[in-house]
Design a protein around this motif. Structure first.
Motif, mmCIF file in Angstrom:
data_model
loop_
_atom_site.group_PDB
_atom_site.id
_atom_site.type_symbol
_atom_site.label_atom_id
_atom_site.label_comp_id
_atom_site.label_asym_id
_atom_site.label_seq_id
_atom_site.Cartn_x
_atom_site.Cartn_y
_atom_site.Cartn_z
ATOM 1 N N ASP A 131 35.118 35.196 39.155
ATOM 2 C CA ASP A 131 36.046 36.231 39.635
ATOM 3 C C ASP A 131 35.514 37.609 39.262
ATOM 4 O O ASP A 131 35.504 38.528 40.092
ATOM 5 N N ALA A 132 35.080 37.737 38.013
ATOM 6 C CA ALA A 132 34.598 39.037 37.537
ATOM 7 C C ALA A 132 33.411 39.510 38.358
ATOM 8 O O ALA A 132 33.317 40.699 38.692
ATOM 9 N N ALA A 133 32.524 38.604 38.718
ATOM 10 C CA ALA A 133 31.347 38.983 39.505
ATOM 11 C C ALA A 133 31.751 39.476 40.898
ATOM 12 O O ALA A 133 31.232 40.485 41.384
ATOM 13 N N VAL A 134 32.682 38.781 41.526
ATOM 14 C CA VAL A 134 33.164 39.199 42.847
ATOM 15 C C VAL A 134 33.839 40.566 42.744
ATOM 16 O O VAL A 134 33.572 41.477 43.539
ATOM 17 N N LEU A 135 34.709 40.713 41.774
ATOM 18 C CA LEU A 135 35.440 41.969 41.608
ATOM 19 C C LEU A 135 34.502 43.115 41.232
ATOM 20 O O LEU A 135 34.690 44.247 41.706
ATOM 21 N N GLN A 136 33.499 42.843 40.421
ATOM 22 C CA GLN A 136 32.527 43.883 40.054
ATOM 23 C C GLN A 136 31.755 44.348 41.285
ATOM 24 O O GLN A 136 31.516 45.547 41.455
ATOM 25 N N TYR A 142 47.002 39.480 35.498
ATOM 26 C CA TYR A 142 45.850 39.370 36.394
ATOM 27 C C TYR A 142 46.299 38.950 37.798
ATOM 28 O O TYR A 142 45.929 39.579 38.796
ATOM 29 N N LYS A 143 47.096 37.918 37.871
ATOM 30 C CA LYS A 143 47.570 37.434 39.173
ATOM 31 C C LYS A 143 48.425 38.482 39.879
ATOM 32 O O LYS A 143 48.289 38.701 41.088
ATOM 33 N N ASP A 144 49.295 39.126 39.138
ATOM 34 C CA ASP A 144 50.138 40.179 39.704
ATOM 35 C C ASP A 144 49.278 41.304 40.279
ATOM 36 O O ASP A 144 49.538 41.802 41.378
ATOM 37 N N PHE A 182 40.124 42.276 33.112
ATOM 38 C CA PHE A 182 40.997 41.122 32.880
ATOM 39 C C PHE A 182 40.231 39.821 33.106
ATOM 40 O O PHE A 182 40.326 38.889 32.307
ATOM 41 N N ALA A 183 39.493 39.739 34.216
ATOM 42 C CA ALA A 183 38.746 38.513 34.529
ATOM 43 C C ALA A 183 37.732 38.202 33.427
ATOM 44 O O ALA A 183 37.606 37.042 33.014
ATOM 45 N N ASN A 184 37.052 39.227 32.958
ATOM 46 C CA ASN A 184 36.091 39.005 31.861
ATOM 47 C C ASN A 184 36.801 38.498 30.607
ATOM 48 O O ASN A 184 36.338 37.556 29.959
ATOM 49 N N ARG A 185 37.908 39.097 30.251
ATOM 50 C CA ARG A 185 38.649 38.687 29.046
ATOM 51 C C ARG A 185 39.166 37.260 29.187
ATOM 52 O O ARG A 185 39.211 36.503 28.216
ATOM 53 N N LEU A 186 39.543 36.879 30.401
ATOM 54 C CA LEU A 186 40.086 35.544 30.642
ATOM 55 C C LEU A 186 39.000 34.490 30.841
ATOM 56 O O LEU A 186 39.308 33.315 31.052
ATOM 57 N N GLY A 187 37.731 34.898 30.785
ATOM 58 C CA GLY A 187 36.638 33.959 30.969
ATOM 59 C C GLY A 187 36.447 33.519 32.411
ATOM 60 O O GLY A 187 35.903 32.445 32.671
ATOM 61 N N LEU A 188 36.875 34.355 33.337
ATOM 62 C CA LEU A 188 36.758 34.047 34.760
ATOM 63 C C LEU A 188 35.515 34.745 35.318
ATOM 64 O O LEU A 188 35.598 35.720 36.069
ATOM 65 N N GLY A 189 34.364 34.242 34.932
ATOM 66 C CA GLY A 189 33.094 34.886 35.266
ATOM 67 C C GLY A 189 32.850 35.039 36.753
ATOM 68 O O GLY A 189 32.354 36.079 37.204
ATOM 69 N N ALA A 194 40.625 52.065 40.262
ATOM 70 C CA ALA A 194 41.387 51.712 39.065
ATOM 71 C C ALA A 194 41.798 50.238 39.113
ATOM 72 O O ALA A 194 41.690 49.518 38.112
ATOM 73 N N GLY A 195 42.248 49.792 40.270
ATOM 74 C CA GLY A 195 42.663 48.398 40.408
ATOM 75 C C GLY A 195 41.522 47.424 40.194
ATOM 76 O O GLY A 195 41.649 46.453 39.435
ATOM 77 N N TYR A 196 40.406 47.673 40.860
ATOM 78 C CA TYR A 196 39.250 46.791 40.686
ATOM 79 C C TYR A 196 38.750 46.825 39.243
ATOM 80 O O TYR A 196 38.403 45.790 38.675
ATOM 81 N N GLY A 197 38.695 48.000 38.649
ATOM 82 C CA GLY A 197 38.213 48.112 37.269
ATOM 83 C C GLY A 197 39.055 47.310 36.296
ATOM 84 O O GLY A 197 38.520 46.601 35.424
ATOM 85 N N CYS A 198 40.364 47.414 36.432
ATOM 86 C CA CYS A 198 41.259 46.640 35.559
ATOM 87 C C CYS A 198 41.088 45.144 35.789
ATOM 88 O O CYS A 198 41.030 44.361 34.834
#
Length: 165
Positions: A133-138, A10-12, A124-131, A116-120
């Motif tokens: 982050d996931a909202a911003v990225l979505q 995720y960080k990478d 990842f953020a959702n799987r890691l429980g980073l809600g 592709a980058g944003y989708g991945c």
């Protein structure tokens, strides 16, 4: 850095997308200047503004995770940006509509890389429980899709492809 966990990946990928967006910003700005069609030029300027906002969001996410946003250089976008300049700006065209069709093509190639980058990253953020982050990225993913659809509309409904044919 060795990538051992999804958190490492995720960080990478945050760093990679940050680099990709920085590179596509310059290329998009140049494509916007080269576009003859006013609607296309304005859409590319709006796209550059969206990319700039994405860069700021990604930089904030990197800071939140204590990583240097400049820690990666995206070679994929480097190639796409180089191709965008080569085919959309430096290439000789005798018809402005054909150039504009090529500009849309090159821009959309860069956009699809970002999608592709944003989708991945959202996954990842959702799987890691980073809600958060996931909202911003979505949101960034959705805005990127909107820009892609706008380009398709300009090409097809706006008449650039028809005129170029």
């Amino acid at each position: 850095m060795t990538l051992n966990t999804l958190q490492d990946v995720y960080k990478d990928q945050l760093q990679d997308l940050y680099s990709a967006c920085k590179q596509s910003l310059d290329a998009t700005t140049e494509l916007g200047r080269a576009a003859e069609d006013k609607e296309l030029s304005e859409a590319l300027i709006a796209g550059a503004n969206g990319i700039s906002a994405g860069i700021d969001e990604l930089k904030s996410l990197c800071a939140k995770h204590d990583i240097d946003p400049d820690g990666e250089h995206c070679k994929g976008m480097e190639g796409l940006a180089r191709e965008a300049r080569s085919h959309g700006i430096e290439q000789s065209f005798s018809d402005n509509d054909a150039r504009d069709a090529m500009i849309i093509t090159q821009y959309q190639r860069m956009v699809h890389y970002a999608l592709a980058g944003y989708g991945c990253l959202v996954a990842f953020a959702n799987r890691l429980g980073l809600g958060e982050d996931a909202a911003v990225l979505q949101r960034m993913l959705d805005e990127t899709y909107d820009g892609d659809r706008r380009m398709t509309h300009i090409a097809t409904e706006g008449g650039i492809n028809k005129e170029a044919a």
